[in-house]
Motif scaffolding. Structure first.
Motif, PDB file in Angstrom:
ATOM      1  N   MET A 124       0.814  -1.234  -0.056  1.00 27.52           N
ATOM      2  CA  MET A 124       0.057   0.118  -0.243  1.00 27.52           C
ATOM      3  C   MET A 124       1.017   1.181  -0.033  1.00 27.52           C
ATOM      4  SD  MET A 124      -2.927  -0.736   2.833  1.00 27.52           S
ATOM      5  CE  MET A 124      -4.382  -1.714   2.368  1.00 27.52           C
ATOM      6  N   PRO A 125       0.561   2.148  -0.824  1.00 29.50           N
ATOM      7  CA  PRO A 125       1.163   3.666  -0.718  1.00 29.50           C
ATOM      8  C   PRO A 125       0.898   4.159   0.926  1.00 29.50           C
ATOM      9  CG  PRO A 125      -0.347   3.609  -2.512  1.00 29.50           C
ATOM     10  CD  PRO A 125      -0.566   2.055  -1.760  1.00 29.50           C
ATOM     11  N   ILE A 126       1.795   4.824   1.076  1.00 27.91           N
ATOM     12  CA  ILE A 126       1.993   5.585   2.422  1.00 27.91           C
ATOM     13  C   ILE A 126       0.798   6.270   2.725  1.00 27.91           C
ATOM     14  CG2 ILE A 126       3.119   7.170   3.919  1.00 27.91           C
ATOM     15  CD1 ILE A 126       4.703   4.818   3.588  1.00 27.91           C
ATOM     16  N   ASP A 127       0.001   7.095   1.756  1.00 25.55           N
ATOM     17  CA  ASP A 127      -1.264   7.715   2.275  1.00 25.55           C
ATOM     18  C   ASP A 127      -2.276   6.977   2.383  1.00 25.55           C
ATOM     19  OD1 ASP A 127      -1.099   7.011  -0.495  1.00 25.55           O
ATOM     20  OD2 ASP A 127      -2.548   8.693  -1.105  1.00 25.55           O
ATOM     21  N   ILE A 128      -2.127   5.814   1.664  1.00 23.32           N
ATOM     22  CA  ILE A 128      -3.299   4.708   2.184  1.00 23.32           C
ATOM     23  C   ILE A 128      -3.377   4.272   3.239  1.00 23.32           C
ATOM     24  CG2 ILE A 128      -4.500   2.403   1.226  1.00 23.32           C
ATOM     25  CD1 ILE A 128      -5.081   4.888  -0.580  1.00 23.32           C
ATOM     26  N   LYS A 129      -1.896   3.784   3.769  1.00 20.96           N
ATOM     27  CA  LYS A 129      -1.553   3.003   5.245  1.00 20.96           C
ATOM     28  C   LYS A 129      -2.108   4.094   6.222  1.00 20.96           C
ATOM     29  CE  LYS A 129       2.488   0.527   3.817  1.00 20.96           C
ATOM     30  NZ  LYS A 129       3.829   0.196   3.889  1.00 20.96           N
ATOM     31  N   GLN A 130      -1.847   5.436   5.963  1.00 25.62           N
ATOM     32  CA  GLN A 130      -2.250   6.487   6.881  1.00 25.62           C
ATOM     33  C   GLN A 130      -3.765   6.622   7.178  1.00 25.62           C
ATOM     34  OE1 GLN A 130       0.035   9.859   5.496  1.00 25.62           O
ATOM     35  NE2 GLN A 130       1.859   9.382   6.737  1.00 25.62           N
ATOM     36  N   ALA A 131      -4.373   6.241   5.786  1.00 26.69           N
ATOM     37  CA  ALA A 131      -5.946   6.511   5.993  1.00 26.69           C
ATOM     38  C   ALA A 131      -6.556   5.231   6.899  1.00 26.69           C
ATOM     39  CB  ALA A 131      -6.317   6.318   4.296  1.00 26.69           C
ATOM     40  N   VAL A 132      -5.891   4.067   6.346  1.00 25.06           N
ATOM     41  CA  VAL A 132      -6.216   3.009   7.157  1.00 25.06           C
ATOM     42  C   VAL A 132      -6.080   3.087   8.618  1.00 25.06           C
ATOM     43  CG1 VAL A 132      -5.625   0.542   7.592  1.00 25.06           C
ATOM     44  CG2 VAL A 132      -6.066   1.354   5.171  1.00 25.06           C
ATOM     45  N   ASN A 133      -4.909   3.744   8.823  1.00 27.49           N
ATOM     46  CA  ASN A 133      -4.607   3.830  10.410  1.00 27.49           C
ATOM     47  C   ASN A 133      -5.721   4.821  11.066  1.00 27.49           C
ATOM     48  OD1 ASN A 133      -2.646   2.865  12.585  1.00 27.49           O
ATOM     49  ND2 ASN A 133      -2.506   5.381  12.629  1.00 27.49           N
ATOM     50  N   ARG A 134      -5.987   5.954  10.104  1.00 24.33           N
ATOM     51  CA  ARG A 134      -6.953   7.056  10.934  1.00 24.33           C
ATOM     52  C   ARG A 134      -8.370   6.258  10.789  1.00 24.33           C
ATOM     53  NH1 ARG A 134      -3.939  10.441   7.610  1.00 24.33           N
ATOM     54  NH2 ARG A 134      -5.462  10.136   5.925  1.00 24.33           N
TER      55      ARG A 134
END
Length: 596
Positions: free
Chosen positions: A52-62
């Motif tokens: 996953m791209p970093i922005d998707i990982k961050q979205a998942v985390n949020r």
């Protein structure tokens, strides 16, 4: 569409009938979670992988950071306040836009798994692979293996890991992870039951929110604080070492026989209602409990010592064995007791501790001899009998019989120690005596076990045994055996072997069997059953002479020759003739087919 009555959005209004069941269920769960104080838990668990791209990982985390408390609702449905503020999902769970200049308000990461997961999301692809395979796996991969995958040296992997540790350490520090781990233990108590961690260290049993990795794997692989989890216990630095420290601590308080009161265990409690855990840990360490006492022991003899100390009185073989070693034979149990330096036999069936100062058991004959020698060879009958009755569990009539046999005599109420009549030696040659065979380290005398012997009678034997034992007329010897002293007497015209009843009772031999008395060169004694003869061949001859079994005819011939004093090159004709002359016709018949 809103309900006209209360302005609340129904699920079907917002999502349509097809999804109304889903939202209805979510509403029920949310209501229950809030009612039971679990509103800080999250309804979502979205997994991600390293692709996953970093922005998707961050979205998942949020999204995973979202809690039930973020779902405001009234008695009928979800509050309009929630959905009016969510014109776009990005308004509630913003995804970072690299072109945006607006500062994003950070999400509160109020638990360790979530905070660690958020920090992991900031890693690039290579960093994530290294962190994952060094810290997020049950069995971490080696620097060399990871370096091989990435095409870099293991030293470079080590450097990157150190950098990752430095970047992750603030998360561990923020939640005081090392301090929480170390606080589970004390100087005296290096263990805790794993199930108790739910209360005292809840993060330990959780999972990282965006993976299936248990937090405890991360702690074990990352933290400098070492521990081991096994069989429902957590211990530091390892289970084995924690056991050793616990037993050493108890050992310093135990008696010389390894006994201490169970009241010492509450001193190890560090949490409420933990005594049951401490007791289970003690049992897990191999510590035995008996009558509100702990016993530290490493073998059966030490266990018996401890039980005797706790009971504080002599115990019979049967009583002691029922507690200490019920699954072994009585003979085997007694042999284990004999090996203990602290346990002594105080009577024919009783055992005690040496430090009690009790007299150690000897055979009655040996005791009588010692007592008479201590009184210049004679004692008053009544005084001798009274002292013997105090020492032994025997009847007066049995003592009377023993005082009128062997080297003792009773005249005018005085018991005297008999003397050898003439000190003559036996002239009977053992090598020429039937049923008597020379072995590697002693002699074997064959006899038949009868019902009379089981009743306790002794039996007569050839005077050749006097030569074997270096006895003179009038001598009495007591040979050591695995189950008590064995009396051999030459006090009449024949040699008398004292009772062997104990060997029959213990199952060493049975009535009707052929057996051998073994007179060993070290003056010890034992009895063994004869092997089954089978066919009348050389193997049968070896069995009849108590010689090792072999199918090698030349070796068997050598054994049979040595047993009767013939040279090793003696022929089968020589053997047959000598065995027949001795009176061992059964053996000579077994060898008949080898005479040609």
């Amino acid at each position: 569409m809103r309900s006209k009555e209360n302005g609340t959005l129904n699920e079907s209004d917002l999502f349509g009938d097809a999804n109304s069941d889903l939202m209805s269920n979510l509403k029920k769960i949310t209501d229950w979670k809030k009612t039971h104080g679990k509103g800080n838990e999250g309804p979502f668990l979205v997994l991600y992988d390293s692709k996953m791209p970093i922005d998707i990982k961050q979205a998942v985390n949020r999204l995973n950071a979202f809690t039930y408390d973020n779902l405001p609702m009234d008695e009928i449905g979800f509050s309009t306040e929630l959905f009016e503020s969510l014109e776009d999902l990005d308004d509630y769970i913003p995804i970072e836009d690299g072109d945006s200049d607006e500062d994003e308000e950070p999400i509160q990461l109020d638990n360790f798994p979530l905070a660690l997961s958020s920090a992991i999301c900031d890693l690039d692809e290579r960093e994530y692979k290294i962190f994952n395979e060094r810290f997020l796996m049950e069995e971490p991969r080696s620097f060399k293996a990871i370096g091989g995958d990435l095409g870099i040296t293991r030293e470079r992997i080590r450097q990157i890991e150190k950098n990752l540790r430095d970047r992750m350490q603030p998360v561990f520090d923020e939640f005081s992870i090392d301090e929480k781990l170390s606080s589970l233990f004390t100087n005296d108590k290096k263990f805790i039951r794993s199930s108790r961690l739910d209360t005292v260290f809840p993060e330990f049993e959780k999972y990282l929110p965006n993976s299936t990795t248990p937090v405890k794997w991360v702690l074990r692989n990352y933290c400098r604080f070492t521990y081991e989890e096994k069989d429902g216990w957590l211990a530091t630095p390892s289970i084995l070492e924690a056991k050793r420290l616990f037993k050493d601590k108890l050992g310093r308080q135990a008696s010389r026989h390894g006994v201490l009161n169970k009241d010492v265990l509450p001193a190890f409690e560090t949490y409420d209602n933990e005594l049951a855990d401490i007791i289970d840990w003690a049992k897990y360490c191999g510590i035995t409990f008996y009558k509100d006492h702990l016993i530290l022991c490493s073998n059966i003899g030490e266990y018996a010592e401890a039980v005797l100390e706790i009971e504080n009185q002599p115990m019979s073989t049967e009583e002691l064995q029922a507690i200490v070693d019920p699954n072994t034979s009585a003979k085997g149990f007694r042999q284990k007791l004999y090996k203990s330096r602290s346990v002594i036999r105080t009577d024919v069936r009783m055992w005690g501790l040496r430090d009690w100062g009790l007299d150690e058991y000897n055979s009655i004959e040996q005791t009588i001899t010692d007592m008479l020698n201590a009184h210049d060879g004679s004692m008053q009958y009544d005084a001798l009998i009274d002292e013997l009755l105090d020492r032994y569990s025997v009847s007066k009539s049995s003592l009377w019989a023993k005082l009128n046999e062997g080297p003792f005599s009773v005249r005018e109420n005085v018991v005297s120690l008999g003397r050898p009549s003439d000190g003559a030696k036996s002239s009977v040659d053992p090598y020429s005596t039937a049923k008597l065979f020379r072995l590697d380290k002693g002699w074997a005398f064959r006899f038949t076990v009868t019902q009379r012997l089981k009743g306790g009678s002794g039996f007569y034997a050839t005077k050749a045994i006097a030569n074997i034992l270096h006895m003179k007329s009038g001598d009495v010897k007591h040979l050591s055996s695995p189950i008590g002293l064995q009396r051999i007497a030459w006090t009449s015209s024949v040699i008398t072997i004292g009772t062997i009843r104990r060997f029959i009772v213990e199952g060493v031999v049975n009535v009707g069997q052929e057996a051998f008395c073994l007179f060993n060169d070290d003056e010890s004694f034992s009895i063994i059953p004869m092997r089954a003869v089978g066919k009348s061949d050389i193997r049968g001859a070896l069995a009849l002479a108590c010689l090792p079994a072999t199918d090698d005819v030349d070796l068997a011939r050598h054994y049979l020759a040595s047993a009767i004093g013939l040279p090793s090159n003696a022929t089968f004709r020589d053997l047959i003739q000598k065995y027949k002359e001795r009176g061992d016709s059964d053996i000579s018949q077994c060898l008949a087919t080898y005479s040609e």
